[in-house]
Write an enzyme that holds these catalytic residues in place. Structure first.
Site, PDB file in Angstrom:
ATOM      1  N   ASP A   1      12.263  35.867 -14.763  1.00 34.17           N
ATOM      2  CA  ASP A   1      10.828  36.098 -14.958  1.00 34.17           C
ATOM      3  C   ASP A   1      10.650  37.592 -15.229  1.00 34.17           C
ATOM      4  O   ASP A   1      10.964  38.432 -14.383  1.00 34.17           O
ATOM      5  CB  ASP A   1      10.083  35.666 -13.681  1.00 34.17           C
ATOM      6  CG  ASP A   1       8.578  35.879 -13.796  1.00 34.17           C
ATOM      7  OD1 ASP A   1       8.135  36.710 -14.621  1.00 34.17           O
ATOM      8  OD2 ASP A   1       7.840  35.218 -13.037  1.00 34.17           O
TER       9      ASP A   1
ATOM     10  N   ARG B   1      -0.784  47.997 -10.228  1.00 36.64           N
ATOM     11  CA  ARG B   1      -0.806  47.089  -9.084  1.00 36.64           C
ATOM     12  C   ARG B   1      -0.765  47.852  -7.771  1.00 36.64           C
ATOM     13  O   ARG B   1      -1.414  47.480  -6.800  1.00 36.64           O
ATOM     14  CB  ARG B   1       0.358  46.094  -9.161  1.00 36.64           C
ATOM     15  CG  ARG B   1       0.167  45.073 -10.260  1.00 36.64           C
ATOM     16  CD  ARG B   1       1.265  44.030 -10.291  1.00 36.64           C
ATOM     17  NE  ARG B   1       1.336  43.437 -11.629  1.00 36.64           N
ATOM     18  CZ  ARG B   1       2.035  42.369 -11.944  1.00 36.64           C
ATOM     19  NH1 ARG B   1       2.759  41.745 -11.023  1.00 36.64           N
ATOM     20  NH2 ARG B   1       2.030  41.906 -13.180  1.00 36.64           N
TER      21      ARG B   1
ATOM     22  N   ASP C   1       7.548  34.326 -20.789  1.00 37.37           N
ATOM     23  CA  ASP C   1       8.408  35.277 -20.093  1.00 37.37           C
ATOM     24  C   ASP C   1       9.312  34.665 -19.034  1.00 37.37           C
ATOM     25  O   ASP C   1       9.946  35.379 -18.273  1.00 37.37           O
ATOM     26  CB  ASP C   1       7.580  36.410 -19.490  1.00 37.37           C
ATOM     27  CG  ASP C   1       6.954  36.029 -18.154  1.00 37.37           C
ATOM     28  OD1 ASP C   1       6.579  34.861 -17.995  1.00 37.37           O
ATOM     29  OD2 ASP C   1       6.855  36.899 -17.292  1.00 37.37           O
ATOM     30  N   GLU C   2       9.380  33.363 -18.968  1.00 45.29           N
ATOM     31  CA  GLU C   2      10.256  32.749 -17.975  1.00 45.29           C
ATOM     32  C   GLU C   2      11.258  31.818 -18.646  1.00 45.29           C
ATOM     33  O   GLU C   2      10.949  31.165 -19.633  1.00 45.29           O
ATOM     34  CB  GLU C   2       9.431  31.969 -16.945  1.00 45.29           C
ATOM     35  CG  GLU C   2       8.527  32.874 -16.135  1.00 45.29           C
ATOM     36  CD  GLU C   2       7.778  32.135 -15.042  1.00 45.29           C
ATOM     37  OE1 GLU C   2       8.227  31.064 -14.617  1.00 45.29           O
ATOM     38  OE2 GLU C   2       6.721  32.653 -14.637  1.00 45.29           O
TER      39      GLU C   2
HETATM   40  N1  LIG Z   1      -2.843  32.609 -16.999  1.00 49.64           N
HETATM   41  C1  LIG Z   1      -2.002  33.440 -17.655  1.00 49.64           C
HETATM   42  C2  LIG Z   1      -0.814  33.850 -17.045  1.00 49.64           C
HETATM   43  C3  LIG Z   1       0.027  34.711 -17.734  1.00 49.64           C
HETATM   44  N2  LIG Z   1      -0.274  35.124 -18.973  1.00 49.64           N
HETATM   45  C4  LIG Z   1       0.607  36.039 -19.714  1.00 49.64           C
HETATM   46  C5  LIG Z   1       0.470  37.459 -19.284  1.00 49.64           C
HETATM   47  C6  LIG Z   1       1.714  37.805 -18.558  1.00 49.64           C
HETATM   48  O1  LIG Z   1       2.145  39.093 -18.852  1.00 49.64           O
HETATM   49  C7  LIG Z   1       2.689  36.781 -19.035  1.00 49.64           C
HETATM   50  C8  LIG Z   1       3.628  36.389 -17.943  1.00 49.64           C
HETATM   51  O2  LIG Z   1       2.956  35.834 -16.845  1.00 49.64           O
HETATM   52  P1  LIG Z   1       3.426  36.087 -15.352  1.00 49.64           P
HETATM   53  O3  LIG Z   1       2.686  35.158 -14.488  1.00 49.64           O
HETATM   54  O4  LIG Z   1       4.904  36.055 -15.273  1.00 49.64           O
HETATM   55  O5  LIG Z   1       2.910  37.541 -15.007  1.00 49.64           O
HETATM   56  P2  LIG Z   1       3.560  38.939 -15.332  1.00 49.64           P
HETATM   57  O6  LIG Z   1       4.866  38.776 -16.014  1.00 49.64           O
HETATM   58  O7  LIG Z   1       2.565  39.717 -16.091  1.00 49.64           O
HETATM   59  O8  LIG Z   1       3.744  39.594 -13.934  1.00 49.64           O
HETATM   60  P3  LIG Z   1       4.898  39.407 -12.867  1.00 49.64           P
HETATM   61  O9  LIG Z   1       5.581  40.712 -12.759  1.00 49.64           O
HETATM   62  O10 LIG Z   1       4.217  39.038 -11.605  1.00 49.64           O
HETATM   63  O11 LIG Z   1       5.795  38.323 -13.360  1.00 49.64           O
HETATM   64  O12 LIG Z   1       1.950  35.667 -19.474  1.00 49.64           O
HETATM   65  C9  LIG Z   1      -1.454  34.703 -19.547  1.00 49.64           C
HETATM   66  O13 LIG Z   1      -1.725  35.069 -20.667  1.00 49.64           O
HETATM   67  N3  LIG Z   1      -2.297  33.867 -18.888  1.00 49.64           N
HETATM   68 MG   LIG Z   2       6.500  37.558 -15.388  1.00 48.41          MG
END
Ligand SMILES: Nc1ccn([C@H]2C[C@H](O)[C@@H](COP(=O)(O)OP(=O)(O)OP(=O)(O)O)O2)c(=O)n1
Ligand SMILES: [Mg+2]
Length: 770
Positions: A28, A65, A120-121
DNA sequence: AAGTGTTGG
DNA sequence: CCAACAC
């Protein structure tokens, strides 16, 4: 409440032994969009950064954050907390898509068993490569163990004995290496979780963030599951399910663990009930499913209010134009369009969207080639507005807050007769159609010697990572990870695709300490200026011994899996092939079949409930498909003679049906009962040809004798390479199918084929090596 | 809530 | 076709 909380005596639960045979990674990326923006513009690195879409801040970097801003906050809210938050608009997803596909591509250099989840996963089933990473005599673990205080503690005693301990430890090496490669290649940090199933890998990957990894051993499952609180903190249990669980008095994971079957089946069907229970116990047998190309491509636009048809049409037209570009990049032809609206709701925001679908004639797209003509656009817009009018009564006032359009049900672009004349002439590469923009358009890189290099180097401050440059040309100008003079070597003029490994003049980059060495054609050139922030971002925590690695790199596996190309495949040819084909070649050479890994699915995914009451006694339920589609074909041949009946797909077509296999006079004979109750009959003939007769449609079937299993190395590589990509693709599909059939039961072999496939079969004979 | 994507009924 | 779930 649930008075049967501890009633475990009822044996209605299917109590399965919990196996730990697999090793699954989940990765992730940390604050994905924000990291991508920081790579693209490094000056953002030392600032609190938020990525916005409309009024929403979808994510933010870790600096933000730490200052109190959270993911998915309203922009307004975030700015109140942090007025100097730097904002970047993230409405254009194309950069994120590019990075996303490269991440998956890197994972795929380890194993093909990669499943994407969002951008991203990725889940990666490394079961079949952990053997290469098993190290004798060491308990050294990369990264955290679930529940530890500090990383790299020695492994606790083996409390299982099935070998999972060693496999999972090997998994930590793979995860470490994968993360390093992602960082070295793309400049992105990510977290990883290592466990014996997807659920646990995902849960554990989030335990140490950012840029860290965590492994969970089977004997810790109870701990981790009980550390969760509300039931919906389990992936797969979402809003609706947890609301229903609440009605049953089930709020926590523990309550779910202790719930009685009867209680759950009052609201869910049997499968779902079992699945929910399993999830609560950390049991998850769902396989890591290779993500193919997307099943749908869509766009939507949200706004405050739209009240006139003209505005609606305008919005749809804009979306359509953008969407057609994405579609052209994909290369496939959609056979269905979906239009959606969201109506303004006075009260709560119940009922979010409405959608309507309509079939599309493929002729709309088969004419203009990549660029659909204006007529087609116009037709599509009319279709869209037609669907829109089915949803919105425009004779009355209306108030929309979102419109969307999407294509789905893709079919591959057909190759017509004109193509045959081109098969043997060398076409300029530029003319060859690109298959897909996204994650199929990815790169293969060579990794084998890289970790060996790191094995031998223990004295440097940072672990050495040596990679061939693999950033795309557009990124080269923007990324600090770029190499100035690499464009010529790495850009594939073919379809603007970058190859990780190209010619001898490719440029190696070494990251050593805070210096970077550029090793070009064996001539070392040191680059010192802007490279510092290139190595590892100063804003990111770099735990896991990425920084002080002492001896950790010596713990890396000695054995590594280099790419072994099947005989007959020239390396150059291989590299020039689309990644999809490269992957298939590698798959084939490893003699992998899907059957091994994609076992019978014992549990379906959590399914939504209908009216809060799921039918659980319908006979229907017992005939739902129990196996994934990819396992179906081989299974056909394993069927018993006589009259075994099960749900299948109509061989290779994806059309679900019931198959009844019989054998008469040594000839295969089967009937298919389609969903709509139509029947298709087929019986074998001695010349290997079979025609299916249907009361609904005509299918051409070829019963394939064993000798028609043509392998790639029977094809002259140069001839093969000269073929258009799409034809190459077909040949591989053909081979894939043939391979599966050959490897299973050559006795009764039925290959159903559509027109397209028949073409490629017929051309195969011309391609055989002399 | 943005904007996308997948899957099961 | 839609609801549910995911990022
Ligand atoms: N409801 C959502 C959730 C996520 N995303 C997008 C934005 C994030 O950058 C990306 C990845 O989601 P993550 O939940 O993995 O969040 P992040 O990668 O941003 O943060 P973390 O470091 O907690 O993984 O997908 C989105 O557009 N809408
Ligand atoms: Mg992420």
């Amino acid at each position: 409440m649930c008075e049967e909380d501890f009633d475990e005596q009822d044996d209605e639960w299917a109590l399965l032994p919990d196996h730990h045979q697999r090793t699954v990674l989940h990765i992730d990326v940390d604050c994905f969009y924000a990291q991508v923006e920081m790579v693209r513009n490094p000056s953002l690195r030392d600032k609190p950064l938020g990525i916005k879409q409309k009024n929403l801040m979808v994510t933010c970097n870790y600096m933000a954050r730490s200052l109190g801003v959270k993911k998915s906050m309203w922009l307004k809210e975030a700015l109140e907390i942090l007025p100097n938050l730097v904002l970047v608009d993230g409405s254009d997803l194309s950069h994120y898509r590019q990075f996303s596909s490269k991440i998956s591509a890197i994972a795929q250099t380890f194993t093909p068993h990669v499943e994407r989840l969002g951008l991203d996963e990725n889940f990666i089933d490394v079961t079949d490569i952990v053997g290469n990473y098993l190290c004798a005599q060491n308990d050294k673990i990369e990264g955290h163990v679930y529940g530890d205080k500090v990383p790299n503690v020695a492994c606790l005693g083996d409390q299982c004995g099935c070998g999972c301990r060693e496999r999972l430890i090997a998994g930590t090496y793979i995860a470490k290496e994968l993360r390093q490669q992602i960082h070295a290649t793309l400049g992105l940090t990510c977290c990883a979780g290592i466990a014996h199933n997807k659920l646990l890998a995902k849960l554990v990957s989030g335990y140490h963030k950012p840029n860290q990894q965590t492994v969970l051993f089977p004997w810790q499952v109870h701990d981790i599951m009980n550390s969760l609180h509300s039931a919906n903190s389990i992936p797969g249990i979402g809003y609706a399910t947890s609301k229903v669980l609440e009605e049953l008095g089930i709020l926590t994971v523990q309550q779910l663990q202790n719930s009685a079957f009867k209680i759950l089946t009052s609201k869910f069907d049997n499968e779902t009930s079992q699945r929910l229970k399993d999830l609560s116990l950390g049991i998850d047998e769902t396989p890591v499913k290779k993500s193919g190309r997307p099943q749908s491509i869509g766009l939507e636009d949200a706004f405050q209010k739209i009240i006139s048809v003209a505005e609606v049409r305008e919005k749809y037209y804009t979306l359509l134009e953008r969407l057609l570009k994405l579609l052209a990049d994909d290369g496939r032809i959609p056979s269905s369009i979906k239009v959606s609206v969201r109506k303004f709701n006075t009260g709560k925001m119940f009922r979010q969207r409405e959608t309507k679908q309509a079939p599309l004639s493929s002729s709309l797209f088969t004419q203009g080639g990549k660029n659909v003509n204006e007529d087609t656009k116009c037709t599509l817009l009319n279709v869209i507005m037609g669907l829109f009018h089915k949803m919105v009564d425009t004779s009355k006032d209306f108030h929309l807050t979102l419109v969307g359009v999407g294509f789905n049900k893709f079919i591959e672009r057909a190759h017509d007769s004109q193509a045959i004349s081109n098969f043997f002439s060398k076409r300029p590469r530029e003319q060859i159609t690109r298959q897909s923009l996204d994650y199929e358009e990815t790169d293969v890189m060579k990794r084998s010697k890289l970790c060996q290099a790191s094995n031998n180097t223990q004295t440097v401050n940072l672990e050495i990572t040596q990679m061939k440059s693999c950033v795309s040309s557009s990124e080269i100008t923007q990324s600090t990870y770029s190499i100035n003079d690499s464009s010529e070597n790495f850009k594939d003029s073919f379809n603007n695709r970058l190859l990780f490994e190209t010619s001898k003049s490719s440029t190696d980059v070494k990251y050593i300490g805070d210096k970077v060495m550029v090793d070009k054609t064996n001539e070392n050139v040191s680059v010192s200026d802007t490279r510092k922030d290139l190595v590892l971002s100063e804003n990111c925590n770099i735990p896991d011994k990425l920084v002080n690695n002492e001896k950790t790199s010596t713990q890396n596996p000695e054995k590594h899996v280099p790419f072994l190309l099947p005989s007959g495949i020239d390396r150059e040819v291989f590299i020039a092939l689309p990644v999809e084909l490269q992957r298939e070649i590698l798959d084939n050479s490893k003699q992998n079949t899907n059957v091994r890994t994609e076992k019978v699915l014992q549990f379906k995914q959590v399914s939504p409930m209908k009216n809060n009451l799921i039918k659980n006694k319908k006979i229907d339920n017992y005939f739902k498909p129990q196996v994934s589609v990819s396992t179906i074909r081989p299974n056909v041949h394993n069927k018993k003679k006589g009259s075994s009946v099960s749900v299948e797909e109509l061989c290779g077509t994806g059309i679900p049906c019931t198959v009844n296999v019989q054998e008469k006079d040594c000839q295969p004979s089967c009937s298919y009962t389609m969903k709509d109750s139509s029947q298709i009959q087929c019986s074998g003939t001695s010349n290997g040809e079979t025609i299916l007769n249907s009361n609904r449609d005509s299918f051409r079937v070829e019963s394939s004798p064993r000798k028609s299993c043509i392998t790639v190395d029977e094809i002259d590589p140069s001839v093969f390479n000269a073929l258009p990509e799409c034809i190459q693709n077909e040949i591989f599909q053909e081979q894939e199918l043939a391979k599966q059939i050959c490897s299973f039961q050559p006795k009764k072999t039925l290959i159903c084929s559509n027109r397209k496939r028949r073409n490629s079969v017929s051309i195969l004979k011309y391609l055989k090596k002399l």
